[in-house]
Design a protein around this motif. Structure first.
Motif, short mmCIF file in Angstrom:
data_model
loop_
_atom_site.label_atom_id
_atom_site.label_comp_id
_atom_site.label_asym_id
_atom_site.label_seq_id
_atom_site.Cartn_x
_atom_site.Cartn_y
_atom_site.Cartn_z
N GLU A 1 1.73 11.58 -10.42
CA GLU A 1 1.15 12.93 -10.42
C GLU A 1 2.23 13.97 -10.69
N ILE A 2 3.38 13.81 -10.09
CA ILE A 2 4.48 14.74 -10.29
C ILE A 2 4.93 14.71 -11.75
N LEU A 3 5.04 13.52 -12.32
CA LEU A 3 5.46 13.39 -13.71
C LEU A 3 4.44 14.00 -14.67
N LYS A 4 3.16 13.84 -14.37
CA LYS A 4 2.12 14.45 -15.20
C LYS A 4 2.24 15.97 -15.19
N LEU A 5 2.45 16.52 -14.00
CA LEU A 5 2.58 17.97 -13.90
C LEU A 5 3.83 18.46 -14.63
N ALA A 6 4.93 17.73 -14.51
CA ALA A 6 6.17 18.12 -15.17
C ALA A 6 6.02 18.04 -16.69
N SER A 7 5.39 16.99 -17.18
CA SER A 7 5.23 16.87 -18.63
C SER A 7 4.33 17.96 -19.18
N ALA A 8 3.29 18.33 -18.43
CA ALA A 8 2.43 19.43 -18.87
C ALA A 8 3.20 20.74 -18.88
N PHE A 9 4.04 20.95 -17.91
CA PHE A 9 4.85 22.17 -17.85
C PHE A 9 5.79 22.25 -19.05
N PHE A 10 6.52 21.16 -19.32
CA PHE A 10 7.47 21.17 -20.42
C PHE A 10 6.77 21.22 -21.78
N ALA A 11 5.62 20.60 -21.90
CA ALA A 11 4.87 20.67 -23.15
C ALA A 11 4.45 22.12 -23.43
N ARG A 12 4.05 22.81 -22.38
CA ARG A 12 3.65 24.21 -22.52
C ARG A 12 4.85 25.07 -22.88
N GLU A 13 6.02 24.77 -22.31
CA GLU A 13 7.23 25.54 -22.60
C GLU A 13 7.71 25.30 -24.03
N LEU A 14 7.51 24.11 -24.56
CA LEU A 14 7.98 23.78 -25.90
C LEU A 14 6.98 24.15 -26.99
N ASP A 15 5.78 24.53 -26.58
CA ASP A 15 4.76 24.91 -27.56
C ASP A 15 5.17 26.19 -28.27
N PRO A 16 5.28 26.18 -29.63
CA PRO A 16 5.71 27.37 -30.34
C PRO A 16 4.72 28.54 -30.23
N ARG A 17 3.47 28.25 -29.89
CA ARG A 17 2.47 29.31 -29.74
C ARG A 17 2.57 29.98 -28.38
N HIS A 18 3.33 29.38 -27.49
CA HIS A 18 3.50 29.91 -26.13
C HIS A 18 4.48 31.10 -26.17
N PRO A 19 4.09 32.26 -25.65
CA PRO A 19 4.98 33.44 -25.70
C PRO A 19 6.21 33.31 -24.85
N ARG B 1 0.83 -1.20 0.00
CA ARG B 1 0.00 0.00 0.00
C ARG B 1 0.87 1.26 0.00
N ARG B 2 1.93 1.24 0.82
CA ARG B 2 2.84 2.37 0.87
C ARG B 2 3.52 2.59 -0.48
N GLU B 3 3.97 1.49 -1.08
CA GLU B 3 4.62 1.57 -2.39
C GLU B 3 3.65 2.08 -3.45
N ASN B 4 2.42 1.59 -3.43
CA ASN B 4 1.39 2.04 -4.37
C ASN B 4 1.13 3.53 -4.21
N ARG B 5 1.02 3.99 -2.98
CA ARG B 5 0.80 5.40 -2.69
C ARG B 5 1.94 6.25 -3.24
N ASP B 6 3.18 5.79 -3.01
CA ASP B 6 4.34 6.53 -3.50
C ASP B 6 4.38 6.57 -5.02
N LEU B 7 4.03 5.47 -5.67
CA LEU B 7 4.02 5.44 -7.13
C LEU B 7 2.95 6.36 -7.70
N LYS B 8 1.79 6.41 -7.06
CA LYS B 8 0.74 7.32 -7.52
C LYS B 8 1.19 8.77 -7.39
N GLN B 9 1.85 9.07 -6.29
CA GLN B 9 2.35 10.43 -6.09
C GLN B 9 3.41 10.76 -7.14
N THR B 10 4.28 9.82 -7.45
CA THR B 10 5.29 10.03 -8.48
C THR B 10 4.65 10.27 -9.84
#
Length: 109
Positions: A91-109, A80-89
């Motif tokens: 979530e962090i990766l999803k947020l990071a990928s969204a951030f970098f996708a936004r930064e690499l978007d050519p339409r982004h100022p 359960r602890r391992e599952n919880r930690d993996l879910k949290q990881t």
């Protein structure tokens, strides 16, 4: 203006926070960690946690695992602890990928 959260969101957030309260040591620290995962403001979650503790909720208590041997109970707790930690990881990766996708978007100022 305050945001109203459905009771189900509140119950889930408080349950998750109480399960991890022993790991973080304070309602503030656990609220900071759990709030982004359940899409609740951390101060709102901290208040909910303090209220639940005042009403007698027990931190770190999970559902009863009656009928399990101590070894199986320990293994279940570890998983359960391992599952919880993996879910949290995740979530962090999803947020990071969204951030970098936004930064690499050519339409982004």
């Amino acid at each position: 203006m305050s945001k109203r959260y459905p009771p189900m969101v509140r119950e889930k957030a408080v349950r998750l926070a109480l399960e991890r309260l022993d790991e973080y040591g304070s309602p503030y620290a656990v609220a900071q960690a759990i709030a982004p995962l359940v899409d609740v403001h951390y101060e709102t979650l901290r208040i909910w946690i303090k209220k639940a503790l005042a009403e007698g909720a027990q931190p770190g208590k999970q559902a009863a695992t009656s009928g399990l041997s101590p070894a199986a109970r320990d293994e279940l707790q570890k998983l359960r602890r391992e599952n919880r930690d993996l879910k949290q990881t995740n979530e962090i990766l999803k947020l990071a990928s969204a951030f970098f996708a936004r930064e690499l978007d050519p339409r982004h100022p």
